[in-house]
Design an enzyme around this catalytic site. Structure first.
Site, PDB file in Angstrom:
ATOM      1  N   ASP A  89       3.907   0.580   7.033  1.00 16.43           N
ATOM      2  CA  ASP A  89       4.999   1.663   7.326  1.00 16.43           C
ATOM      3  C   ASP A  89       5.458   0.921   8.634  1.00 16.43           C
ATOM      4  O   ASP A  89       6.060  -0.175   8.418  1.00 16.43           O
ATOM      5  CB  ASP A  89       3.679   2.356   8.180  1.00 16.43           C
ATOM      6  CG  ASP A  89       2.378   3.711   7.435  1.00 16.43           C
ATOM      7  OD1 ASP A  89       3.281   3.986   6.213  1.00 16.43           O
ATOM      8  OD2 ASP A  89       1.670   3.683   8.103  1.00 16.43           O
ATOM      9  N   TYR A 147      -5.792  -6.590   7.363  1.00 17.99           N
ATOM     10  CA  TYR A 147      -5.420  -6.872   9.384  1.00 17.99           C
ATOM     11  C   TYR A 147      -6.171  -6.257   9.794  1.00 17.99           C
ATOM     12  O   TYR A 147      -7.467  -6.493   9.971  1.00 17.99           O
ATOM     13  CB  TYR A 147      -5.013  -4.851   8.329  1.00 17.99           C
ATOM     14  CG  TYR A 147      -4.529  -3.964   7.582  1.00 17.99           C
ATOM     15  CD1 TYR A 147      -2.746  -3.867   7.518  1.00 17.99           C
ATOM     16  CD2 TYR A 147      -4.727  -3.291   5.859  1.00 17.99           C
ATOM     17  CE1 TYR A 147      -2.092  -3.467   7.314  1.00 17.99           C
ATOM     18  CE2 TYR A 147      -4.037  -2.786   5.366  1.00 17.99           C
ATOM     19  CZ  TYR A 147      -2.004  -3.155   5.540  1.00 17.99           C
ATOM     20  OH  TYR A 147      -2.119  -2.790   4.477  1.00 17.99           O
TER      21      TYR A 147
END
Length: 302
Positions: A89, A147
């Protein structure tokens, strides 16, 4: 904090959806004459970009994919489509994004890493650029991803150089956060941790590993609360799933909710049921993407 990732049976391909989905075209062996496929390992600071994926609209904002394709056009003289392992994002970073692209075979002898880094913006670096199998696909062949999310706890000050890379969230109870992690591990329908924006048929994912790490103090600064890093590995992630997970754990660490509430929140399958915020993008980074062709056991630092 050494983490050993091993191949996990039953997860032959990474689940595709949300932040791991991208329009790529068909997955067929590419045997076209005069073409070779490159596999790229890419690191970037996402602050100045509207995410990974090119936005098809007039006057599009800068994206990481767009910068890479502009660099390849400058080098090769032709448009080259870059396919990433997934979308990050706006404002999200990457230490180990993986992508592939097809370039002219006539330039097989070129040092692609050097050439790309010579023309890319300085906040995007190609760490590796190697010739790969003609049917390698950065997204469809991925097995799992890791992540990392970073929390800054000290309200008195934050080192300026960390500002683009942490959530300045205030004090957290590490024990409360760690007690919540087991409720998230394993296979669940994570629809309740998905933000709107990407339609997917299957919202079931398997969280293979999650851990909260206390990082060493920042050198040269007065004594301060330790920075925390959440590292999560799964066979796939939904849109903003990691940021919602970070927000959920932070809410537990702030005493705003109890770990025992998590099963009911997941069972609701509705983001609106979460009492926690979506953690901001700056604390998040894509750390690693793993493939079956990699060594069976990979040791790396998180």
């Amino acid at each position: 904090h050494r983490h050993v990732a091993q191949a996990v049976g039953g997860h032959s391909h990474l689940r595709q959806s949300g932040q791991d989905s991208q329009t790529d075209g068909n997955h067929h062996p590419h045997e076209a004459a005069g073409i070779m496929r490159l596999r790229l390992l890419i690191s970037y600071v996402g602050t100045g970009y509207s995410g990974w994926q090119i936005q098809e609209k007039p006057n599009p904002p800068p994206t990481v994919q767009g910068a890479l394709e502009a660099a390849l056009l400058q080098i090769s003289g032709q448009h080259v489509r870059v396919h990433g392992s997934g979308r990050t994002d706006s404002g999200v970073h990457a230490h180990g994004q993986v992508a592939h692209c097809d370039v002219p075979d006539a330039r097989a002898g070129m040092d692609w890493r050097h050439s790309l880094n010579a023309v890319l913006p300085r906040d995007i670096r190609v760490l590796e650029a190697v010739r790969t199998a003609p049917d390698f696909h950065a997204r469809k062949d991925a097995l799992r991803k890791t992540y990392v999310y970073q929390f800054w706890q000290d309200r008195r000050f934050m080192p300026p150089h960390l500002r683009p890379f942490v959530w300045n969230c205030g004090p957290l109870d590490q024990n409360a956060m760690r007690s919540a992690i087991p409720y998230l591990l394993g296979t669940h329908d994570f629809a309740g941790l998905r933000n709107a924006g990407t339609d997917v048929e299957n919202t079931e994912r398997t969280l293979l590993d999650a851990r909260l790490i206390e990082l060493p103090p920042c050198e040269f600064y007065p004594p301060h609360a330790p920075m925390l890093r959440l590292a999560v590995t799964a066979d796939g992630f939904l849109k903003q799933m990691v940021r919602n997970m970070a927000g959920l754990l932070a809410a537990c660490g702030q005493g705003k909710m109890q770990a025992e509430q998590i099963p009911a929140l997941l069972a609701a399958h509705d983001r609106r049921a979460l009492p926690s915020v979506t953690a901001p993008p700056e604390g998040l980074a894509l750390a690693r993407v793993e493939y079956a062709a990699d060594p069976g056991q990979i040791t790396f630092e998180i």
